[in-house]
Design an enzyme around this catalytic site. Structure first.
Site, short mmCIF file in Angstrom:
data_model
loop_
_atom_site.label_atom_id
_atom_site.label_comp_id
_atom_site.label_asym_id
_atom_site.label_seq_id
_atom_site.Cartn_x
_atom_site.Cartn_y
_atom_site.Cartn_z
N MET A 165 0.88 -1.16 -0.02
CA MET A 165 0.19 -0.18 -0.15
C MET A 165 0.97 1.38 0.09
O MET A 165 1.77 1.44 0.67
CB MET A 165 -1.04 -0.06 1.11
CG MET A 165 -0.38 -0.20 2.58
SD MET A 165 -1.79 -0.06 3.59
CE MET A 165 -1.04 -0.13 5.36
N ARG A 298 -3.30 -2.61 10.69
CA ARG A 298 -3.20 -2.04 12.17
C ARG A 298 -3.10 -3.32 12.98
O ARG A 298 -2.55 -3.43 14.21
CB ARG A 298 -4.31 -1.37 12.38
CG ARG A 298 -3.85 0.27 11.74
CD ARG A 298 -5.00 1.24 11.99
NE ARG A 298 -4.58 2.48 11.36
CZ ARG A 298 -5.39 3.67 10.93
NH1 ARG A 298 -6.61 3.48 11.23
NH2 ARG A 298 -5.02 4.70 10.46
N TYR A 442 4.29 3.31 12.71
CA TYR A 442 3.84 3.02 11.35
C TYR A 442 2.37 2.47 11.40
O TYR A 442 1.89 1.85 12.28
CB TYR A 442 4.59 2.25 10.10
CG TYR A 442 4.91 0.87 10.53
CD1 TYR A 442 4.42 0.22 11.35
CD2 TYR A 442 5.91 0.16 9.73
CE1 TYR A 442 4.97 -1.17 11.72
CE2 TYR A 442 6.18 -0.99 9.94
CZ TYR A 442 5.90 -1.68 10.67
OH TYR A 442 6.07 -3.16 11.08
N GLU A 443 1.84 2.44 10.54
CA GLU A 443 0.30 2.26 10.09
C GLU A 443 -0.75 3.10 11.26
O GLU A 443 -1.57 2.75 11.70
CB GLU A 443 0.06 0.84 10.49
CG GLU A 443 0.68 -0.34 9.67
CD GLU A 443 0.67 0.11 8.06
OE1 GLU A 443 -0.22 0.73 7.79
OE2 GLU A 443 1.61 -0.29 7.40
N GLY A 444 -0.25 4.42 11.30
CA GLY A 444 -0.79 5.39 12.26
C GLY A 444 -0.27 5.29 13.58
O GLY A 444 -0.32 4.03 14.02
#
Length: 596
Positions: A165, A298, A442-444
């Site tokens: 992604m 997540r 990462y991933e928020g």
């Protein structure tokens, strides 16, 4: 040298004794035939693959890293990575939980999550390649056109192709509304994309024949901000009508990041120089489609830290049994030796039990959440599907942030158990610490997860999802609270549940006056709610262990000791967190920016 033993006994305890997943599977036609024997057999073989094929690559892959050819833009992964991936594909592991309509085996997500825990213990860097592919599969499965599904899903399912992604750009991380990558229409209905992406995990490698990039970009008429983002599928090699690979697409790796950890995974700077792609979903609604992959990622990142917590704990325990240092404070425990093993020392035990409690609690939470995902996707009752989706939404930021925070704490503790040897690369512990640190980012980032939990998942619906989870806790507490042997677990659980309700109401009232109040409290709040979820699961695990301790199995004795440790030594953290959350925004925001 590090070692790893798949924790099959504890997985079986969580799956079959605590959560009873196969009873739940029977209610879902797609999984009704998945029985205990099938689950155990799959996980036993998965454990062998993780321990015997992937784990030996972890340290060597960290040392070798990935290399980029600046002329061809090709990336070479560490020695052994390609061969292990080929065994992964040949063994059918890529297709384990994928739809049978696209060549998958159709097993539950719950089983797949247990596979991924073991793979992450074996090597987080290696596991990120197939892990991201699974997220791309989920996104296209949910939002792809029939043509996109026919083109990409069978090959993502088999593992013949991998996925990524492509979100982040150098000037924007979490704030995707700022992204600049452009998409211009072509006469045949496809799009030409131009822009630059950074921090793209597994963005370029030599492990698969093609890489399927899911790319966020803006159409020419896109409105500003996040409402103007569209999603595109952009393959490394363009795909002909017959499914064969055509010419190289105009997307390439312009550089590899030099990182603190996960050296075996290619974190790529991706250049799109007129790359051709097709639109996924509706124009300007790319974030909604991408959230399928982001939420899967997540949950996957939480699983990464669970895997690291488990393997770090195993190695720290083995070291503490053998390493001799001083005598016990209460007198020699191994008088035949020149010094006692460090396992006799209280603080060493505290560090080990912290890692153990976080590993076993995290495993219970991940299996619980994975079963909810299966119910959301496959249960025939719409009400059950809706309730499961709500609980997954509530728990996703907790899985991501609470488990990764705990993983950082646990791997650091386990390195500390080794003393000076923990700082030396050959023992492997410092790699677990380095690898664990990215998971909080990462991933928020975990702050973003905290804002999502408090601002959107709790206050955003007036606490509806949280209240539903609270009712689950209340029902359990009322049923188990009549037992004298459960009081040490039920009383602190019920007390924390009451405190969370009051804190939530208080923060909601403050947030009406200033959104900074929510921002100031969010991180503390997520950790408090994370402990509430863990306390509920640990109380349930304790009850199972109490009911079976008379069998004389040391497993249940250890489970009870760990539960008591969690409630006595880790849960009290919530008192300070609640006090900090109530302190409000003023201590943070009162100082003028020029004084920093």
């Amino acid at each position: 040298m590090p070692q790893y033993r798949p924790p099959l006994r504890d997985m079986q305890f969580v799956l079959h004794e605590l959560i009873r997943v196969t009873d739940a599977f029977k209610e879902m036609p797609a999984h009704a035939e998945t029985d205990v024997e099938t689950v155990n057999a799959v996980l036993e073989e998965a454990g062998k693959f993780a321990a015997e094929v992937v784990f030996p690559l972890n340290q060597a892959g960290d040392r070798a890293g990935c290399t980029l050819d600046p002329v061809t833009h090709e990336v070479r992964t560490p020695p052994g990575y390609r061969e292990a991936y080929r065994q992964y594909v040949d063994g059918g592991w890529a297709s384990l939980s994928c739809d049978t309509a696209h060549g998958g085996q159709g097993l539950p997500q719950t089983v797949n999550q247990c596979l991924y825990e073991m793979l992450n213990s074996a090597s987080q860097a290696w596991t990120m390649y197939p892990g991201l592919s699974h997220g791309a599969y989920e996104c296209l499965h949910a939002h792809g056109t029939p043509e996109q599904k026919a083109t990409y899903l069978p090959r993502l399912t088999s593992g013949e192709w991998t996925g990524t992604m492509c979100l982040t750009e150098s000037h924007c991380g979490t704030d995707l509304g700022l992204l600049r990558t452009k998409a211009e229409p072509l006469p045949d209905g496809s799009w030409r994309l131009t822009g630059n992406k950074i921090f793209i995990s597994a963005g370029e490698h030599d492990m698969a024949a093609n890489i399927v990039h899911l790319v966020l970009a803006r159409l020419p008429d896109a409105p500003a901000g996040s409402r103007g983002i569209s999603l595109f599928v952009v393959p490394k090699f363009r795909v002909r009508a017959d499914g064969s690979l055509g010419e190289r697409n105009a997307i390439h790796c312009g550089g590899l990041e030099h990182k603190m950890g996960i050296h075996g995974n290619a974190t790529a700077q991706m250049v799109l120089d007129g790359a051709v792609g097709t639109l996924v979903g509706e124009p300007h609604k790319g974030l909604q489609a991408m959230f399928v992959m982001m939420n899967a990622a997540r949950l996957g990142v939480g699983m990464q830290s669970l895997g690291l917590t488990e393997v770090a704990y195993q190695n720290a325990v083995a070291y503490a049994r053998e390493r001799q240092q001083m005598r016990s404070l209460t007198g020699p425990k191994a008088p035949e030796l020149p010094a006692d093993p460090i396992l006799v020392h209280p603080d060493v035990r505290k560090m080990l039990l912290t890692a153990r409690a976080y590993a076993e609690g995290g495993r219970a939470l991940c299996v619980h959440t994975a079963l909810l995902l299966d119910q959301e996707l496959h249960h025939p009752d719409e009400d059950v599907r809706r309730a499961a989706a709500d609980e997954v939404a509530l728990l996703t930021p907790i899985v991501k942030a609470f488990l990764t925070d705990n993983g950082w704490i646990a791997t650091s503790h386990c390195m500390q158990v080794f003393g000076g040897h923990g700082y030396i690369a050959e023992w492997g512990m410092e790699q677990y610490v380095r690898d664990a640190r990215i998971n909080m980012i990462y991933e928020g980032t975990n702050t973003i997860q905290s804002l999502d939990l408090l601002g959107r998942k709790v206050l955003g619906d007036n606490g509806r999802k949280l209240k539903a989870f609270g009712r689950r806790i209340t029902e359990f507490a009322e049923d188990a609270g009549v037992r004298e042997d459960m009081q040490e677990f039920i009383n602190p659980l019920a007390d924390l549940g009451d405190k969370v309700s009051k804190l939530t109401l208080e923060l909601g009232m403050k947030g009406m006056g200033s959104a900074d109040e929510v921002g100031a409290a969010a991180v503390d709040y997520l950790r408090v709610v994370g402990h509430l979820v863990f306390a509920y699961l640990w109380a349930r695990m304790a009850m199972v262990a109490l009911d079976r301790q008379a069998e004389g199995d040391a497993f249940y004795t250890a489970k009870l000791h760990t539960a008591r440790f969690y409630f006595a030594k880790l849960l009290p953290e919530t008192a300070g967190l609640i006090r900090s959350a109530r302190a409000g925004a003023s201590p943070l925001m009162a100082m003028d920016a020029t004084l920093f």
